[in-house]
Write a protein that holds these residues in place. Sequence first.
Motif, PDB file in Angstrom:
ATOM      1  N   ILE B 172       0.826  -1.212   0.000  1.00  0.00           N
ATOM      2  CA  ILE B 172       0.000   0.000   0.000  1.00  0.00           C
ATOM      3  C   ILE B 172       0.857   1.258   0.000  1.00  0.00           C
ATOM      4  CG2 ILE B 172      -1.745   1.305   1.318  1.00  0.00           C
ATOM      5  CD1 ILE B 172      -3.112  -1.435   1.795  1.00  0.00           C
ATOM      6  N   PRO B 173       1.921   1.344   0.865  1.00  0.00           N
ATOM      7  CA  PRO B 173       2.798   2.516   0.763  1.00  0.00           C
ATOM      8  C   PRO B 173       3.431   2.676  -0.625  1.00  0.00           C
ATOM      9  CG  PRO B 173       3.238   1.383   2.789  1.00  0.00           C
ATOM     10  CD  PRO B 173       2.273   0.545   2.040  1.00  0.00           C
ATOM     11  N   ILE B 174       3.824   1.549  -1.262  1.00  0.00           N
ATOM     12  CA  ILE B 174       4.439   1.633  -2.600  1.00  0.00           C
ATOM     13  C   ILE B 174       3.447   2.252  -3.578  1.00  0.00           C
ATOM     14  CG2 ILE B 174       5.150   0.235  -4.624  1.00  0.00           C
ATOM     15  CD1 ILE B 174       6.663  -1.562  -2.699  1.00  0.00           C
ATOM     16  N   LEU B 175       2.209   1.740  -3.514  1.00  0.00           N
ATOM     17  CA  LEU B 175       1.184   2.258  -4.415  1.00  0.00           C
ATOM     18  C   LEU B 175       0.855   3.715  -4.095  1.00  0.00           C
ATOM     19  CD1 LEU B 175      -1.010  -0.937  -4.515  1.00  0.00           C
ATOM     20  CD2 LEU B 175       0.332  -0.008  -6.394  1.00  0.00           C
ATOM     21  N   SER B 176       0.931   4.056  -2.806  1.00  0.00           N
ATOM     22  CA  SER B 176       0.725   5.460  -2.415  1.00  0.00           C
ATOM     23  C   SER B 176       1.797   6.323  -3.045  1.00  0.00           C
ATOM     24  CB  SER B 176       0.781   5.608  -0.899  1.00  0.00           C
ATOM     25  OG  SER B 176      -0.110   4.743  -0.299  1.00  0.00           O
ATOM     26  N   ILE B 177       3.044   5.805  -3.042  1.00  0.00           N
ATOM     27  CA  ILE B 177       4.161   6.553  -3.641  1.00  0.00           C
ATOM     28  C   ILE B 177       3.883   6.774  -5.126  1.00  0.00           C
ATOM     29  CG2 ILE B 177       6.628   6.390  -4.295  1.00  0.00           C
ATOM     30  CD1 ILE B 177       6.967   4.834  -1.583  1.00  0.00           C
ATOM     31  N   VAL B 178       3.444   5.702  -5.800  1.00  0.00           N
ATOM     32  CA  VAL B 178       3.163   5.807  -7.241  1.00  0.00           C
ATOM     33  C   VAL B 178       2.090   6.864  -7.488  1.00  0.00           C
ATOM     34  CG1 VAL B 178       2.333   4.549  -9.278  1.00  0.00           C
ATOM     35  CG2 VAL B 178       3.853   3.417  -7.667  1.00  0.00           C
ATOM     36  N   ILE B 179       1.033   6.831  -6.698  1.00  0.00           N
ATOM     37  CA  ILE B 179      -0.062   7.799  -6.855  1.00  0.00           C
ATOM     38  C   ILE B 179       0.437   9.220  -6.610  1.00  0.00           C
ATOM     39  CG2 ILE B 179      -2.272   8.600  -5.889  1.00  0.00           C
ATOM     40  CD1 ILE B 179      -2.923   5.607  -5.385  1.00  0.00           C
ATOM     41  N   LEU B 180       1.178   9.375  -5.485  1.00  0.00           N
ATOM     42  CA  LEU B 180       1.631  10.725  -5.121  1.00  0.00           C
ATOM     43  C   LEU B 180       2.622  11.286  -6.151  1.00  0.00           C
ATOM     44  CD1 LEU B 180       1.894  10.158  -1.311  1.00  0.00           C
ATOM     45  CD2 LEU B 180       0.444  11.861  -2.396  1.00  0.00           C
ATOM     46  N   THR B 201      -4.608   5.247 -11.834  1.00  0.00           N
ATOM     47  CA  THR B 201      -5.627   4.221 -12.095  1.00  0.00           C
ATOM     48  C   THR B 201      -5.119   2.827 -11.748  1.00  0.00           C
ATOM     49  OG1 THR B 201      -6.291   5.609 -13.943  1.00  0.00           O
ATOM     50  CG2 THR B 201      -7.266   3.409 -13.848  1.00  0.00           C
ATOM     51  N   SER B 202      -3.908   2.516 -12.230  1.00  0.00           N
ATOM     52  CA  SER B 202      -3.374   1.160 -11.962  1.00  0.00           C
ATOM     53  C   SER B 202      -3.140   0.965 -10.459  1.00  0.00           C
ATOM     54  CB  SER B 202      -2.093   0.924 -12.746  1.00  0.00           C
ATOM     55  OG  SER B 202      -1.166   1.939 -12.460  1.00  0.00           O
ATOM     56  N   SER B 203      -2.734   2.046  -9.781  1.00  0.00           N
ATOM     57  CA  SER B 203      -2.488   1.932  -8.343  1.00  0.00           C
ATOM     58  C   SER B 203      -3.775   1.679  -7.575  1.00  0.00           C
ATOM     59  CB  SER B 203      -1.838   3.206  -7.815  1.00  0.00           C
ATOM     60  OG  SER B 203      -0.590   3.367  -8.399  1.00  0.00           O
ATOM     61  N   VAL B 204      -4.845   2.357  -7.995  1.00  0.00           N
ATOM     62  CA  VAL B 204      -6.135   2.158  -7.315  1.00  0.00           C
ATOM     63  C   VAL B 204      -6.588   0.704  -7.467  1.00  0.00           C
ATOM     64  CG1 VAL B 204      -8.595   2.746  -7.426  1.00  0.00           C
ATOM     65  CG2 VAL B 204      -6.887   4.562  -7.412  1.00  0.00           C
ATOM     66  N   ILE B 205      -6.411   0.154  -8.670  1.00  0.00           N
ATOM     67  CA  ILE B 205      -6.794  -1.255  -8.905  1.00  0.00           C
ATOM     68  C   ILE B 205      -5.962  -2.169  -8.012  1.00  0.00           C
ATOM     69  CG2 ILE B 205      -6.795  -3.129 -10.625  1.00  0.00           C
ATOM     70  CD1 ILE B 205      -7.314  -0.791 -12.728  1.00  0.00           C
TER      71      ILE B 205
END
Lengths: 234, 437
Positions: B172-180, B201-205
């Motif tokens: 989740i932190p990794i995906l948060s990084i991608v989103i941010l 979009t890909s991070s939310v999925i």
Amino acid sequence: MKIAICDDDPALAEHVNDLLIQYDSTLFETFTYYGSKKLIQQIDTEKFDCYILDIEMDTINGVELATLIRKKGILAPIVFLTSYKEYMEAVFQVQTFDYLLKPLDKNRFFQVLDRLKLYLDKVEDTFIFSINKNKFKLKMSDIVYFEKDKRQVIIHSLNEKYRVYISTNQLLGQLNNDFVQIHASFIINCSYIKELGSNFLLLHYAQESIELSISRRFKNKSHENIVMSMRGKL
Amino acid sequence: MMLYIILRNVSLLAYIALLYYFFSNGTNQRILTKCTSKLIWLTMILSVMIISLFTDAFVDTATIPFINLILSFTLIFSMARIHNVAYLDTLIWSILLIAATLICEWLSLNITKLIITNEIASYSNPKFAILGTSISTLLGIVVFVLLKSSLFKGRIPSPSLNISTALLLISIPILSIVILVGVLIRGENISNQNISETAITSSVILLNICVIFLYKITVDHQHQLYKITLSKNALIAERRLLDEVKKNRTNVLKLKHDLKNQYLVILGLINNNKTHEAKNYIKNSLQILEPPLSMYAADGVLNYLLSDKLNCAKEKNIEVCHQISISKHLKIDNDILAIVLGNIIDNAIEASNRLEKKRRQINVTIKQFQNDLIIEVSNNFNSEELITRQSRKTAALGMKNIDGLIADVGGIYRHWHENDRYYVSIVLFNVYHKKKT
């Protein structure tokens, strides 16, 4: 209600008799025996509704006597009297209704009689229905379950099946609390439950078992009603 | 140009200081010599400055955020290693701290935009750059201090995580990084906007997939916890049996010793023709042979547990009415029965104990009716507790255990209250294994 009292101590047998009269002088017809032999001779002829037996008797003790009664296929409730505080494994073998310690405590004895009365009333409860304008009477204790089939209800009893036109509400209105609805199509007699699963139950009767579904809609309520029905036996 | 280089260097050095603060006291062990440690420090500071200069001079501005990301990760990783944090935890902290840093960046960007309304909201504006960097550094300090003080209280724990759990934790932190990063690089540039949208979009999925895995892991953990609780209760019951065996052994030895002395006394009385005294002495001695323990069940553990619980209730001035008889020919495991009964009688004792003495009353009925077993425990209780102790309805693990156990053995468990009396009823079907005669 015919009750057989069997105790080799005449004083105690009479005391039990007095207590039964105190409880309700018109309800019981008592038969007192000071030994097992005479009672054994009269079991078949008298057809007692209930037995109160002393466990510690000479020659044939209470448990042996109860075993003999059960071997005859008699399912009448048996209440034991005993002086021993210790638990006795043997009484479980003969489907004991209850177990009373000597000296008899009046309140405790009357509690047992209350339950005995309720139990025997239930056994005597009948379900009345009509088929082609002919009236039928069935002992409720002989009915295993009801099955709804469109506008008809199939009554599955120990010996036979009957098809009757009756609504679920009319049906439930006639039944005692031994009967619980587990599905829109099934109302079962709790006395025949052999196994309970998460969404089914197994009824056992006449050497066979039948599996019935418990619907999600009735699951919680049916579990609650089954517990309440079983509590009536405490 | 010079201003940006200074700003970047200052913020990176401040970041190193924050990391040092965060990981300090992580361990008392020193895995590095003082000299090596100093060398790493020096290398870190110099690397930061050189990379900063190099990227500002030669690298395209769109690439700088990614270089910053790699640099931050390297700094956190190095700092954690200097402080001897385990590799797996280092990885988790690296990801978490980068996510925290990016959150600070995003917040500072928006705060700065709010403050500077009449000017260009871009880092090309010197005022915006200074204010933005200052706010993000300040937020960084606050976040790091809060994290450290709330999570570790002076010491970084070393949880023994397995790789799958660690990966799931950092997902989740990794995906948060991608989103941010996607949000932060989003500008007027169309290609950047496309990258940003794809990343978000890909991070939310993926976040939702991670939640499914987290759910599975949580369920597994709960299942494990449930099993551990059951085992623990079974062990307690076993321990009780052992204690009871020890106590019985001591009692037998004591009885042997007493009997020997009593026989000697009787012998003495008979030798002196004092038969009446001898008879009285024997009558009095018979009382010793009264069983000290009530018999409720054939199983030792179960019988001891019931005696123990009911005696415990009597000691607490609770009036106990009971009618218990349990056959030894039950199909149901006695350990399960012991756990169930132990739990519900304990709860009844606790609830009664909170009442004034004259109202303390418990009723325990265990009856076998034909092949079914019916258990009912009822007690007086303070009905106000229905409101004051409402949280216990969901917090009572013991009750959940009972419910699960009873369901496992095909029974029904119900509890309810009528006025000031609380009832627990359990029905177990077809549990009697009739002995073949």
